[in-house]
Motif scaffolding. Structure first.
Motif, PDB file in Angstrom:
ATOM      1  N   LEU A   1      -0.998   3.990  -2.241  1.00  0.00           N
ATOM      2  CA  LEU A   1      -2.355   3.854  -1.722  1.00  0.00           C
ATOM      3  C   LEU A   1      -2.446   4.317  -0.277  1.00  0.00           C
ATOM      4  CD1 LEU A   1      -3.137   0.319  -3.187  1.00  0.00           C
ATOM      5  CD2 LEU A   1      -4.098   2.494  -3.969  1.00  0.00           C
ATOM      6  N   ASP A   2      -1.310   4.364   0.396  1.00  0.00           N
ATOM      7  CA  ASP A   2      -1.230   4.848   1.774  1.00  0.00           C
ATOM      8  C   ASP A   2       0.081   5.619   1.906  1.00  0.00           C
ATOM      9  OD1 ASP A   2      -1.795   5.281   4.438  1.00  0.00           O
ATOM     10  OD2 ASP A   2      -1.247   3.260   5.100  1.00  0.00           O
TER      11      ASP A   2
ATOM     12  N   GLN B   1       0.821  -1.210   0.000  1.00  0.00           N
ATOM     13  CA  GLN B   1       0.000   0.000   0.000  1.00  0.00           C
ATOM     14  C   GLN B   1       0.855   1.260   0.000  1.00  0.00           C
ATOM     15  OE1 GLN B   1      -2.400  -0.719   3.441  1.00  0.00           O
ATOM     16  NE2 GLN B   1      -3.627  -2.292   2.421  1.00  0.00           N
ATOM     17  N   CYS B   2       1.938   1.258   0.774  1.00  0.00           N
ATOM     18  CA  CYS B   2       2.825   2.423   0.799  1.00  0.00           C
ATOM     19  C   CYS B   2       3.628   2.514  -0.497  1.00  0.00           C
ATOM     20  CB  CYS B   2       3.766   2.339   1.996  1.00  0.00           C
ATOM     21  SG  CYS B   2       2.969   2.623   3.603  1.00  0.00           S
ATOM     22  N   ALA B   3       4.096   1.386  -1.001  1.00  0.00           N
ATOM     23  CA  ALA B   3       4.905   1.389  -2.219  1.00  0.00           C
ATOM     24  C   ALA B   3       4.096   1.862  -3.422  1.00  0.00           C
ATOM     25  CB  ALA B   3       5.464  -0.010  -2.474  1.00  0.00           C
TER      26      ALA B   3
ATOM     27  N   THR C   1      -2.976  10.598  -7.327  1.00  0.00           N
ATOM     28  CA  THR C   1      -4.030   9.877  -8.048  1.00  0.00           C
ATOM     29  C   THR C   1      -3.667   9.729  -9.524  1.00  0.00           C
ATOM     30  OG1 THR C   1      -5.752  10.639  -6.538  1.00  0.00           O
ATOM     31  CG2 THR C   1      -6.462   9.936  -8.731  1.00  0.00           C
ATOM     32  N   ARG C   2      -3.133  10.779 -10.129  1.00  0.00           N
ATOM     33  CA  ARG C   2      -2.720  10.707 -11.531  1.00  0.00           C
ATOM     34  C   ARG C   2      -1.576   9.718 -11.717  1.00  0.00           C
ATOM     35  NH1 ARG C   2      -3.652  16.323 -11.146  1.00  0.00           N
ATOM     36  NH2 ARG C   2      -1.422  16.731 -10.847  1.00  0.00           N
ATOM     37  N   LEU C   3      -0.642   9.704 -10.785  1.00  0.00           N
ATOM     38  CA  LEU C   3       0.470   8.748 -10.883  1.00  0.00           C
ATOM     39  C   LEU C   3      -0.048   7.321 -10.833  1.00  0.00           C
ATOM     40  CD1 LEU C   3       3.964   8.778  -9.397  1.00  0.00           C
ATOM     41  CD2 LEU C   3       2.457   6.924  -8.686  1.00  0.00           C
ATOM     42  N   ARG C   4      -0.962   7.037  -9.904  1.00  0.00           N
ATOM     43  CA  ARG C   4      -1.504   5.678  -9.808  1.00  0.00           C
ATOM     44  C   ARG C   4      -2.263   5.306 -11.073  1.00  0.00           C
ATOM     45  NH1 ARG C   4      -3.095   7.304  -4.352  1.00  0.00           N
ATOM     46  NH2 ARG C   4      -5.201   7.609  -5.183  1.00  0.00           N
TER      47      ARG C   4
END
Length: 238
Positions: free
Chosen positions: A68-69, A63-65, A92-95
């Motif tokens: 997401l967190d 999640q951190c990597a 959000t754009r990066l994800r």
């Protein structure tokens, strides 16, 4: 996709880097440490499995990597981008644009109100692509053919088995040409044959496309598909 290599050292560049990453939950004095100063590098164009017992911190690691967190302390970089420097909108754009996801839950992987093909191209549509653009449609069809589901694009996800839904999730994870694909227990609820098909697709994403895959799993058979296995225990890498 070409894998970036340092021309002096000949070493592959890191697609993912964690530097002294910690994640704590709760209030001061009653905190629980899920990650404890974790540092590692994942080379571009590699398949890494993160294993460990329940509660070891492997899901928090993912999640951190993946952004997401946010960690309590430390630095996470995808490529050269420090995730901690990004606003929520930029993260959000990066994800959406640079990361692919395959979750354990079929409900998280696919949107039931969309067709199978629409699910595959959803990241492109969210980024502003026209869902009626033939190039978008062709890419969706090509990816469905690649995961063995040619001709099924117009159907609802509910018509697919769990293993087939996971293969659609892999297709969707590939659609943006991501730098890193994060897979969270992608074979946990699958029979051995379906699991092998999904793992083979992730392996091909590395071998054929040069993608980087980071997979959390409790299954030693699944971990055996990876180039590198990281073992977590008590929030630390062992």
């Amino acid at each position: 996709m070409e894998t970036t290599v340092d021309t002096i050292t000949g070493v592959r560049a890191a697609a993912l880097r964690l530097e002294s990453v910690s994640r704590r939950h709760g209030r001061r004095g009653r905190e629980t440490t899920a990650l404890d100063a974790v540092s590692c590098e994942v080379p571009a164009g590699s398949f890494t499995a993160v294993v460990g017992p329940s509660g070891s911190g492997k899901s928090t690691f993912l999640q951190c990597a993946a952004g997401l967190d946010r960690p309590t302390s430390g630095t996470v970089r995808i490529g050269t981008t420090d995730l901690g420097s990004l606003s929520e909108a930029a993260l959000t754009r990066l994800r959406r644009d640079r990361v692919g996801f395959v979750f354990q839950s079929h409900a998280l992987n696919l949107v039931p109100s969309l067709s199978i093909e629409e699910n595959v191209v959803l990241p492109l549509v969210l980024a502003g692509a026209d869902p009626a653009d033939e190039r978008v449609l062709d890419l969706g069809r090509d990816l469905l053919a690649r995961v063995g589901l040619a001709g099924r694009g117009a159907q609802d996800p509910s018509t697919l088995s769990g293993g087939q839904q996971q293969r659609v999730a892999v297709a969707r994870a590939l659609v943006t040409g991501p730098e890193v694909i994060f897979a969270d227990e992608p074979t946990a609820s699958l029979d051995p044959e379906s699991a092998s098909l999904v793992l083979g697709l992730l392996r091909d994403a590395v071998r054929i496309d040069g993608r980087t895959v980071v997979m959390v799993t409790h299954d030693p058979v699944a971990a055996g598909w990876a180039d590198t296995v990281l073992t977590m225990d008590g929030g630390r890498l062992r």
